[in-house]
Every structure is written in structure tokens, then in C-alpha cells.
Motif scaffolding. Structure first.
Motif, short mmCIF file in Angstrom:
data_model
loop_
_atom_site.label_atom_id
_atom_site.label_comp_id
_atom_site.label_asym_id
_atom_site.label_seq_id
_atom_site.Cartn_x
_atom_site.Cartn_y
_atom_site.Cartn_z
N THR A 97 40.90 32.00 40.77
CA THR A 97 41.44 32.37 39.46
C THR A 97 41.98 33.79 39.46
OG1 THR A 97 39.84 30.87 38.41
CG2 THR A 97 40.90 32.50 36.99
N TYR A 98 41.36 34.66 40.25
CA TYR A 98 41.71 36.09 40.22
C TYR A 98 42.17 36.61 41.57
CZ TYR A 98 39.37 35.45 35.79
OH TYR A 98 39.00 34.97 34.54
N ASN A 99 42.86 35.76 42.31
CA ASN A 99 43.52 36.15 43.55
C ASN A 99 44.84 35.40 43.65
OD1 ASN A 99 41.81 37.94 45.38
ND2 ASN A 99 40.30 36.37 44.89
N ASP A 100 45.64 35.77 44.64
CA ASP A 100 46.86 35.02 44.97
C ASP A 100 46.68 34.38 46.33
OD1 ASP A 100 48.64 35.37 42.75
OD2 ASP A 100 48.81 37.48 43.31
N PRO A 101 47.27 33.20 46.54
CA PRO A 101 47.03 32.47 47.79
C PRO A 101 47.43 33.22 49.05
CG PRO A 101 48.01 31.02 46.15
CD PRO A 101 48.06 32.40 45.58
N TYR A 102 48.55 33.94 49.02
CA TYR A 102 49.01 34.56 50.26
C TYR A 102 48.00 35.59 50.76
CZ TYR A 102 52.24 36.19 53.80
OH TYR A 102 52.83 36.49 55.01
N ASN A 103 47.59 36.50 49.89
CA ASN A 103 46.67 37.55 50.33
C ASN A 103 45.32 36.98 50.77
OD1 ASN A 103 48.39 39.70 50.03
ND2 ASN A 103 47.70 40.25 47.99
N LEU A 104 44.83 35.97 50.04
CA LEU A 104 43.53 35.42 50.38
C LEU A 104 43.59 34.60 51.67
CD1 LEU A 104 40.88 35.91 48.99
CD2 LEU A 104 41.10 33.70 47.86
N ALA A 105 44.66 33.83 51.85
CA ALA A 105 44.82 33.07 53.10
C ALA A 105 44.88 34.03 54.28
CB ALA A 105 46.08 32.21 53.03
N ARG A 106 45.58 35.13 54.12
CA ARG A 106 45.68 36.12 55.19
C ARG A 106 44.32 36.75 55.46
NH1 ARG A 106 48.64 42.00 55.05
NH2 ARG A 106 48.73 42.33 57.31
N ARG A 107 43.58 37.06 54.40
CA ARG A 107 42.29 37.73 54.57
C ARG A 107 41.31 36.84 55.33
NH1 ARG A 107 39.95 39.17 49.02
NH2 ARG A 107 42.13 39.75 48.74
N PRO A 129 34.16 35.28 30.51
CA PRO A 129 35.30 36.06 30.00
C PRO A 129 35.38 37.47 30.55
CG PRO A 129 33.57 35.92 28.34
CD PRO A 129 33.14 35.03 29.47
N ASP A 130 34.27 38.03 31.05
CA ASP A 130 34.28 39.42 31.50
C ASP A 130 35.24 39.62 32.66
OD1 ASP A 130 32.44 40.00 29.57
OD2 ASP A 130 30.70 40.01 30.91
N ALA A 131 35.26 38.68 33.60
CA ALA A 131 36.17 38.81 34.75
C ALA A 131 37.62 38.78 34.28
CB ALA A 131 35.91 37.69 35.75
N ALA A 132 37.93 37.92 33.32
CA ALA A 132 39.31 37.83 32.84
C ALA A 132 39.82 39.17 32.34
CB ALA A 132 39.39 36.77 31.74
N LYS A 133 38.94 39.92 31.69
CA LYS A 133 39.35 41.20 31.11
C LYS A 133 39.59 42.27 32.17
CE LYS A 133 37.04 40.03 26.81
NZ LYS A 133 35.88 40.26 25.91
N ASP A 139 40.92 36.38 27.70
CA ASP A 139 39.79 35.46 27.88
C ASP A 139 40.02 34.65 29.14
OD1 ASP A 139 37.42 34.16 27.44
OD2 ASP A 139 38.03 33.15 25.60
N GLN A 140 38.97 34.00 29.62
CA GLN A 140 39.09 33.18 30.82
C GLN A 140 39.96 31.96 30.55
OE1 GLN A 140 35.39 31.32 32.00
NE2 GLN A 140 34.71 31.15 29.90
N PRO A 141 40.72 31.50 31.53
CA PRO A 141 41.42 30.22 31.37
C PRO A 141 40.42 29.09 31.16
CG PRO A 141 42.24 31.44 33.28
CD PRO A 141 40.99 32.14 32.82
N ALA A 142 40.86 28.02 30.54
CA ALA A 142 39.99 26.87 30.29
C ALA A 142 39.47 26.29 31.61
CB ALA A 142 40.75 25.80 29.51
N GLY A 329 32.35 28.09 30.70
CA GLY A 329 31.90 28.84 31.87
C GLY A 329 31.30 27.95 32.92
N ALA A 330 30.11 28.33 33.40
CA ALA A 330 29.44 27.60 34.47
C ALA A 330 28.72 26.39 33.88
CB ALA A 330 28.46 28.52 35.19
N LYS A 331 29.45 25.30 33.72
CA LYS A 331 28.93 24.14 33.03
C LYS A 331 27.68 23.56 33.69
CE LYS A 331 33.31 22.35 31.10
NZ LYS A 331 32.95 22.10 29.71
N SER A 332 27.73 23.37 35.01
CA SER A 332 26.62 22.70 35.68
C SER A 332 25.35 23.54 35.64
CB SER A 332 27.00 22.36 37.13
OG SER A 332 27.36 23.53 37.85
N ARG A 333 25.46 24.87 35.78
CA ARG A 333 24.27 25.72 35.72
C ARG A 333 23.69 25.76 34.31
NH1 ARG A 333 22.69 29.04 39.67
NH2 ARG A 333 23.78 27.41 40.82
#
Length: 445
Positions: A97-107, A129-133, A139-142, A329-333
Motif C-alpha cells: 500500500t505504501y511502496n511502489d513495485p519498481y523500488n521494492l522489486a529492486r530492493r 489510518p496512522d500509516a496513511a497519514k 485515511d487508509q484505502p478500503a 483494518g486488521a480484520k482477522s486479528r
């Protein structure tokens, strides 16, 4: 060879029990001490664990008054650990949610190169929601939106990892040709969430691509795992719940045309170990008595989407908590915690004690033989392919498990006595993937 366990060591600063940092033996600043983590990794490697694992979130974890907070970026941490180890797998968490594919694939491809093929990626969508801010969002995406993005994110990452053919590097000094341009191609991905031209600026890594791990147990999480994951970290409190989750996820995997044996399901277990039952119970009691309930109640209230005042310590949870469908948020937990409290009729104070050791993961207190029995019983009852070992105190809990529980599992023929391969995929019994060409449309049809 008979079926054998897979063991992953989930490492968290001074240990998984939230009061572990208050013990006399603990280093309260271990969360930023690289030598602490290197020594833990060496201990796990000595015990022939498949892998070590670091959780992560792009937001400050917890109330800084409660326990050691702040963590090193895990892929950076893994490169430092790679130099101090030679066989154990290295798994880091990163958000789609808070990265882009190119940079993360490279990392992650970089970590796989640096470690000679020992990298794994725990794919998360990041709840709250804290991470989204922290990323220019109100707010966090659905929930469904985060998982839709995650699926496309993974498709882009696979294409990038495969944008170099294995034999693209020639390194032909005589002809003066280093690489074959025809075997390095743009991916030209255009989708709902991403437009990525590629190719990756790094040759295909030793494992082809890192082991894909997933940790969500909601319906969307299980759908993502069944399609992409090669290992799943999960939390169940009872054998029946673990068996149901195991059967459901294996069935979903088979329905998508995958071999269910290529997906390893690893529930978390927090082993509180003593040489006698009395000694183990005393350690558990000592840790629980060090919990500061006001901090723990604030965290519980945040998880349950209520205020601390809604949770009197000596009363059960309120009857009018939100339904899981209302949780973004973390539905299963959320469901696991509420179900645990309702099933055992726990007061808030008792629930805080149960969650203090593993935040909803199963805690087991006993002797080394009893811990081995608990692991073996779930493994043989169709509830697990192995376990995510979550020592309540570090380093002592990992040392005790390695020196006293692992030998019992080895004597019973349930766990390796030596590594038989060099890569993380070797440890999990998985083959190196050939170049992957499935399109996003095919993968999501």
C-alpha cells in the motif's frame, strides 16, 4: 523421507512479550542494535531454522511508553545479517500500500543477490489510518482496495524480476559483449494501479525471485495467499481453528491449479519454556506481572475501535462491538481477539494478559518435551506445516528453544539435523521458478 517441520524464527527486539524489556537480563535498546540481531540469526542458523523474519510497518509501532518502539528498516537489516550468516533464510515485511513495485522489486532482488539466494518477502497491505497519514492520505484505502492493489503490485514485481532472462549476462571479454540486449526487455505494464515500463536495473536473482510470504487471514488475505504465497504466517488459538484454516487455504490453493504442498502454513506459537512446569509457569507469571495494564488497554481499545473507557478492567468486552464487516483494518486479528474473549468469558484484564505474550498468537507454557509435543500434535493433526516461533524473551527464549526443543524434534525425525540446500527455496522444498509470463488479466480472471 517423511514429512518434516518448517521452523521460522520471528524476531522482535527484546522478545514478543510486551514486558520482556523490563527483565533484568534484557537490553531495552536492542531494537536498534545490529549485533543483537546478528547473534539471534546465528543462533537460529545453529538450530537449522528455515528462516528468520522481521515484521514492519511504515508507522511508529505502539505507544513508546509501553515497550521498545521504532525499528530498523528490515531489508537494510537483512543485508547486515546476510554477512554474518551463510544458510538461514532472511524474510522481511514490506507494504504494497505504501511502496511502489519498481523500488521494492529492486530492493528484494538486491537482498537475494547479497545473500546468495536467501531472501523472502512478507507481503502486507498495512492496516490502520496512522500509516496513511504518513503518505499524504487522509485515511487508509478500503480493505478490498488494498488487496486489489496488492495483487497488481505482485504481478508487476514478478514481471520485473523476470525482465532479465537467466542467461542475459554473457560477460564475454574476448568479444567485448557483457550482456544480450535481446534477453532484457521492458515489461510495459499498464494496469488499474500502476504503469511501469521496466526492465529492472538488476539481473535475475539467485532464487529467480524471493520467497513470497503472506500474513493476512481475512477472506481477501486468504485469496491473495492462495494465488501467490509460498508460506503463510497465521494466528490460531485452538487446534480446530487451525485445522479449519489449513484445510480451507490448501483447498483454495488447489482450486487455483497450484500444488497445495507448495504453500507452507506456519501458525505462530509463543513458547514459554522452563526445565520444569513450575519454572515455566513462574517465568510466565513474572512477565505478566510486569505488564502495565493502562498501556495495554489503550492498545486493545485501538484494535477494537472503542475508547479505553469502554473497557473496564474487570468486566468482559462490551456486547456492542463493531462487526468484522465494519472493520477496515486488521480484520482477522480483530475477529481472533473478540472470539477468544467471548469463548473463554475473559475480563479485559484477563484478555490483556493473554495478548501480552503474542498479540493473539497461541502461547504455550511448559517443559521442552511439552513444547515439542504441542508442536508435533498440530503438525500431525493437519493444522500446520511448521511454526512461526515467537520467543517471549530474546535472546534467552531463542537459545532455550534452539538448545532444548530443536534436539527433541530432531530425535523424533520431525526436523532436519543439517541443511541440505543453500537457498531459502531449498529449505522450504520449493523449486526455483522459471521466468513467469502470466499477465495480470490471466492471474485475476
Amino acid at each position: 523421507m517423511s514429512r518434516q517441520l518448517h521452523l521460522n524464527a520471528f524476531l522482535m527486539s527484546t522478545g514478543h512479550h510486551e514486558a520482556s524489556w523490563r527483565l533484568p537480563e534484557s537490553n531495552p535498546t536492542a531494537n536498534t542494535d545490529i549485533e543483537h540481531y546478528r547473534e539471534l540469526a546465528r543462533t537460529a542458523e545453529r538450530g537449522k531454522f528455515d528462516s528468520i523474519f522481521f515484521a514492519d510497518s511504515p508507522v511508529l509501532f505502539s505507544d513508546v511508553g509501553r515497550r521498545p518502539s521504532g525499528s530498523l528498516e528490515p531489508t537494510v537489516l537483512l543485508t547486515a545479517i546476510a554477512a554474518a550468516t551463510s544458510r538461514i533464510g532472511l524474510i522481511a515485511t514490506a507494504s504494497t500500500t505504501y511502496n511502489d513495485p519498481y523500488n521494492l522489486a529492486r530492493r528484494f532482488a538486491s537482498v537475494d543477490h547479497v545473500s546468495a539466494g536467501r531472501a523472502g518477502w512478507n507481503v502486507v497491505t498495512t492496516a490502520g489510518p496512522d500509516a496513511a497519514k504518513n503518505f499524504n492520505l487522509a485515511d487508509q484505502p478500503a480493505h478490498a482496495e488494498r488487496y486489489d492493489r496488492a495483487a497488481e503490485f505482485l504481478e508487476v514485481a514478478f514481471k520485473l524480476w523476470d525482465s532479465w532472462q537467466d542467461d542475459a549476462t554473457l560477460a564475454d571479454k574476448e568479444s567485448g559483449v557483457w550482456g544480450d540486449n535481446d534477453k532484457v526487455q521492458p515489461i510495459d505494464h499498464v494496469g488499474r494501479h500502476f504503469q511501469v515500463r521496466g526492465p529492472l536495473n538488476l539481473p535475475r536473482s539467485p532464487q529467480g525471485y524471493p520467497l513470497i510470504v503472506q500474513a493476512g487471514s481475512s477472506e481477501d488475505g486468504k485469496g491473495l495467499a492462495a494465488r501467490y504465497a509460498e508460506a503463510v504466517f497465521t494466528a490460531q488459538q485452538t487446534l480446530e481453528d487451525a485445522q479449519d484454516f489449513y484445510a480451507d487455504l490448501k483447498s483454495r490453493t488447489a482450486a487455483l491449479g497450484r500444488d497445495p504442498d507448495t504453500l507452507k502454513i506456519l501458525p505462530g506459537i509463543v513458547p514459554v519454556i522452563g526445565s520444569t512446569e513450575t519454572e515455566a509457569a513462574a517465568l510466565e507469571r513474572e512477565l505478566d506481572e510486569l505488564i502495565k495494564p493502562e498501556y495495554a488497554r489503550r492498545q486493545l481499545a485501538k484494535t477494537l475501535r472503542v475508547t479505553p473507557e469502554d473497557l473496564p478492567f474487570d468486566q468482559p468486552l462490551p456486547a456492542d462491538l463493531p462487526d468484522e464487516d465494519e472493520i477496515e483494518g486488521a480484520k482477522s486479528r480483530y475477529t481472533l481477539i473478540v472470539t477468544l474473549a467471548r469463548r473463554e468469558n475473559l475480563t479485559v484484564r484477563q484478555l490483556i494478559g493473554r495478548l501480552g505474550g503474542g498479540r493473539g498468537h497461541r502461547t504455550f507454557t511448559g517443559t521442552p518435551d511439552q513444547v515439542a509435543d504441542a508442536i508435533q500434535s498440530w503438525f500431525e493433526a493437519g493444522a500446520a506445516d511448521g511454526f512461526n516461533i515467537m520467543p517471549p524473551v530474546l535472546p534467552s527464549g531463542l537459545v532455550t528453544f534452539t538448545d532444548q526443543v530443536v534436539p527433541i524434534l530432531q530425535q523424533r525425525g520431525l526436523f532436519r539435523t543439517e541443511y541440505t540446500g543453500t537457498t531459502l527455496r531449498d529449505h522450504y522444498g520449493l523449486t526455483r521458478p522459471a521466468g513467469r509470463t502470466a499477465s495480470l488479466e490471466e492471474a485475476t480472471a
